[in-house]
Design a protein around this motif. Structure first.
Motif, PDB file in Angstrom:
ATOM      1  N   ALA A  74       0.780  -1.241  -0.066  1.00 40.68           N
ATOM      2  CA  ALA A  74      -0.118   0.066   0.032  1.00 40.68           C
ATOM      3  C   ALA A  74       0.836   1.292   0.099  1.00 40.68           C
ATOM      4  O   ALA A  74       0.739   2.168  -0.724  1.00 40.68           O
ATOM      5  N   VAL A 100      -3.123   4.007   4.912  1.00 45.38           N
ATOM      6  CA  VAL A 100      -3.992   3.928   3.737  1.00 45.38           C
ATOM      7  C   VAL A 100      -4.956   5.289   3.711  1.00 45.38           C
ATOM      8  O   VAL A 100      -5.770   5.060   2.898  1.00 45.38           O
ATOM      9  N   ALA A 105     -11.205   6.286   3.934  1.00 44.70           N
ATOM     10  CA  ALA A 105     -10.574   6.041   2.536  1.00 44.70           C
ATOM     11  C   ALA A 105     -11.143   5.150   1.534  1.00 44.70           C
ATOM     12  O   ALA A 105     -11.110   5.004   0.359  1.00 44.70           O
ATOM     13  N   HIS A 128     -10.128   1.983   1.644  1.00 44.83           N
ATOM     14  CA  HIS A 128      -9.089   0.922   1.085  1.00 44.83           C
ATOM     15  C   HIS A 128      -9.404  -0.375   1.514  1.00 44.83           C
ATOM     16  O   HIS A 128     -10.025  -0.452   2.547  1.00 44.83           O
ATOM     17  N   TYR A 129      -9.193  -1.382   0.597  1.00 39.21           N
ATOM     18  CA  TYR A 129      -9.626  -2.670   0.713  1.00 39.21           C
ATOM     19  C   TYR A 129      -9.131  -3.430   1.927  1.00 39.21           C
ATOM     20  O   TYR A 129      -9.787  -4.039   2.758  1.00 39.21           O
ATOM     21  N   TYR A 134      -8.263  -1.957   5.135  1.00 38.89           N
ATOM     22  CA  TYR A 134      -8.795  -1.433   6.264  1.00 38.89           C
ATOM     23  C   TYR A 134     -10.174  -1.850   6.160  1.00 38.89           C
ATOM     24  O   TYR A 134     -10.847  -2.361   7.353  1.00 38.89           O
TER      25      TYR A 134
END
Length: 217
Positions: A64, A115, A120, A122-123, A125
């Protein structure tokens, strides 16, 4: 040249480890060892899967940060180059030490720094924060810490994780709820009964599948 780090590859390697752990548990159960020996063997398996999970998280965070350093720049108020080498990314994630985190909430906090936080999308998290994985991750971390340290603090944390799992709650437990439950004498003693280790592996595999599906590469 070494292999470029990949979230998908890391998730696949993690599932290879969980399969080896499953086979190891079958060997333990068929070994005819004493009850104490089985308990210790289960704790050895617990250590292995905890290390594998830490490696999965570390690799995903390196990927990331290597892919986009902007969220980390905002979190630290330091302007990092947009793309950095994997070695530099690993150093920034670990601080030059071994990778560690304080429980599930601590892990989410660490992921968020790299991230962009909870908003955000993000995949990584999003996968870790899912309610489905609250108890598996809490149990994994608490049981591993008690197996490693056997301190009064780690025993209390393990007890809270187990009681929360039994009650199916993620809320703060009351003193009455805690007094009504006994902590096992050993992490392995709890894991080796009622297919609890298998449950843990099944949920971690499902989490790895989500990471594999969400990772861009």
């Amino acid at each position: 040249m070494g292999r470029k780090k990949s979230g998908k590859f890391a998730a696949g390697k993690f599932k290879e480890t969980t399969q080896r752990i499953r086979e190891y548990l079958d060997e333990i159960d068929d070994s005819g060892m004493t009850d104490q020996a089985v308990t210790w063997a289960y704790e050895a398996a617990l250590m292995k899967i905890a290390v594998a999970f830490e490696s999965l998280m570390l690799e995903c965070l390196i990927v990331a940060l290597n892919n986009d350093s902007e969220p980390f720049s905002k979190a630290t108020s330091i302007a990092f180059p947009r793309h950095m080498t994997e070695k530099v990314c690993e150093y920034l994630v670990t601080g030059g030490k071994f990778f560690d985190f304080k429980g599930r909430d601590g892990l989410l906090g660490d992921i968020g720094r790299f991230v962009g936080g909870k908003n955000a999308g993000h995949y990584l998290y999003e996968a870790i924060k899912k309610p489905r994985y609250h108890h598996p991750l809490t149990l994994l971390i608490a049981l591993r810490n008690y197996a490693a340290h056997e301190s009064p603090q780690s025993k209390e944390t393990m007890k809270r994780a187990i009681v929360g799992f039994r009650l199916g709650t993620t809320k703060k437990l009351t003193d009455q709820q805690m007094k009504a439950a006994n902590a096992p004498l050993a992490a392995g003693a709890w894991l080796k009964t009622q297919s609890r280790f298998v449950y843990l592996l099944d949920e971690l595999d499902a989490l790895a599948d989500e990471i594999h599906q969400g990772a861009p590469y």
